[in-house]
Scaffold this motif. Sequence first.
Motif, short mmCIF file in Angstrom:
data_model
loop_
_atom_site.label_atom_id
_atom_site.label_comp_id
_atom_site.label_asym_id
_atom_site.label_seq_id
_atom_site.Cartn_x
_atom_site.Cartn_y
_atom_site.Cartn_z
N ASN A 140 0.84 -1.18 0.00
CA ASN A 140 0.00 0.00 0.00
C ASN A 140 0.89 1.24 0.00
OD1 ASN A 140 -1.78 2.03 0.57
ND2 ASN A 140 -3.00 0.81 1.99
N GLU A 172 0.28 4.30 0.03
CA GLU A 172 -0.26 5.51 0.63
C GLU A 172 0.67 6.10 1.68
OE1 GLU A 172 -4.32 5.98 2.32
OE2 GLU A 172 -4.77 4.38 0.89
N ASN A 173 0.56 7.37 1.90
CA ASN A 173 1.29 8.06 2.97
C ASN A 173 2.79 7.78 2.94
OD1 ASN A 173 -1.19 8.98 3.80
ND2 ASN A 173 -1.45 7.35 5.30
N SER A 190 0.34 4.19 9.59
CA SER A 190 -0.99 3.95 10.13
C SER A 190 -0.97 2.67 10.94
CB SER A 190 -2.01 3.83 9.00
OG SER A 190 -3.24 3.43 9.56
N GLY A 240 -6.21 -2.17 7.98
CA GLY A 240 -6.28 -1.74 6.59
C GLY A 240 -5.32 -0.61 6.27
N GLY A 241 -4.60 -0.11 7.28
CA GLY A 241 -3.63 0.96 7.05
C GLY A 241 -2.34 0.40 6.48
N ASP A 242 -1.39 1.29 6.25
CA ASP A 242 -0.15 0.85 5.60
C ASP A 242 0.79 0.12 6.58
OD1 ASP A 242 0.54 3.05 7.07
OD2 ASP A 242 1.67 4.03 5.48
N LYS A 257 -0.29 9.64 12.94
CA LYS A 257 -0.47 11.04 12.57
C LYS A 257 -0.68 11.93 13.80
CE LYS A 257 -5.41 10.88 11.56
NZ LYS A 257 -6.41 10.50 10.58
N LYS A 262 0.67 19.69 7.46
CA LYS A 262 0.28 18.41 6.86
C LYS A 262 1.04 18.09 5.57
CE LYS A 262 -3.79 15.58 6.68
NZ LYS A 262 -5.24 15.48 6.71
N TRP A 306 4.28 16.23 6.16
CA TRP A 306 4.30 14.95 6.86
C TRP A 306 5.02 13.91 6.00
CZ3 TRP A 306 -1.29 14.08 9.24
CH2 TRP A 306 -1.51 15.08 10.18
C1 LIG Z 1 -3.00 7.88 5.15
O1 LIG Z 1 -3.14 9.02 5.98
C2 LIG Z 1 -4.48 9.45 6.15
C3 LIG Z 1 -4.48 10.73 6.96
O2 LIG Z 1 -3.24 11.17 7.29
C4 LIG Z 1 -5.26 8.36 6.85
O3 LIG Z 1 -6.60 8.76 7.01
C5 LIG Z 1 -5.19 7.09 6.03
O4 LIG Z 1 -5.80 6.05 6.74
C6 LIG Z 1 -3.75 6.72 5.75
N1 LIG Z 1 -3.74 5.59 4.86
C7 LIG Z 1 -3.08 4.48 5.11
C8 LIG Z 1 -3.19 3.40 4.12
O5 LIG Z 1 -2.39 4.36 6.10
#
Ligand SMILES: *[C@@H]1O[C@H](CO)[C@@H](O)[C@H](O)[C@H]1NC(C)=O
Length: 188
Positions: free
Chosen positions: A46, A48-49, A81, A85-87, A165, A175, A178
């Motif tokens: 993933n 993202e971020n 995260s 489901g986050g990274d 975060k 932001k 970041w």
């Molecule tokens: C990426 O960051 C945003 C807010 O900073 C957060 O809402 C989101 O869950 C993050 N995505 C992942 C995949 O970590």
Amino acid sequence: MKISSSSAVCFFISLLLATNLSILEAKTCKPSGKLRGKKPPPGQCNPENNSDCCKDGKLYTTYKCSPRVSGRTKALLTINSFEKGGDGGAPSECDNKYHSDNTPVVALSTGWFNNMRRCFQNITIHGNGRSVNAMVVDECDSTAGCDSEHDYQPPCPNNIVDASKAVWKALKVPKDDWGELKIHWSEA
Ligand SMILES: *[C@@H]1O[C@H](CO)[C@@H](O)[C@H](O)[C@H]1NC(C)=O
Ligand SMILES: *[C@@H]1O[C@H](CO)[C@@H](O)[C@H](O)[C@H]1NC(C)=O
């Protein structure tokens, strides 16, 4: 042949230096190995971020140690995260749970994580002219990576404080900035 006293002195001085150097080296953290990146299968990693994904064939350095901890340990703050489901991928290693990104939690590079010994301890992160306390809940694995267990991300460098975060917010980093920030941390 007669060895002059000055060359004997020279010899002993170099011997002394060599011994001192090897003691110094034992104190600094050296790489433990290298691993070759594999391309993430479709749907893996993933990005993202600012998460980094392994590149095919690229060599990544691994570490079992981190720089020595002091009252002012230099580190690189990154963002992660800790939610499902986050990274961050899997649940946190300390408690096998996910954590809200609105709580100040961090993952530390393997050496600093120190075989779970820093689990649930709080560290003070100093950066951007401010400081915040955060709880250690996870490891940023410096020893392995580029596999499904690590979401096809490279091994962590050995000087990482990977933060939710909430930490970035508390340090009042805008932001748009970041991602990566030079910080120092201490035990809270
Ligand atoms: C990426 O960051 C945003 C807010 O900073 C957060 O809402 C989101 O869950 C993050 N995505 C992942 C995949 O970590
Ligand atoms: C770390 O901080 C949290 C939140 O302030 C607190 O609940 C927890 O007890 C602290 N942990 C330790 C080991 O002091």
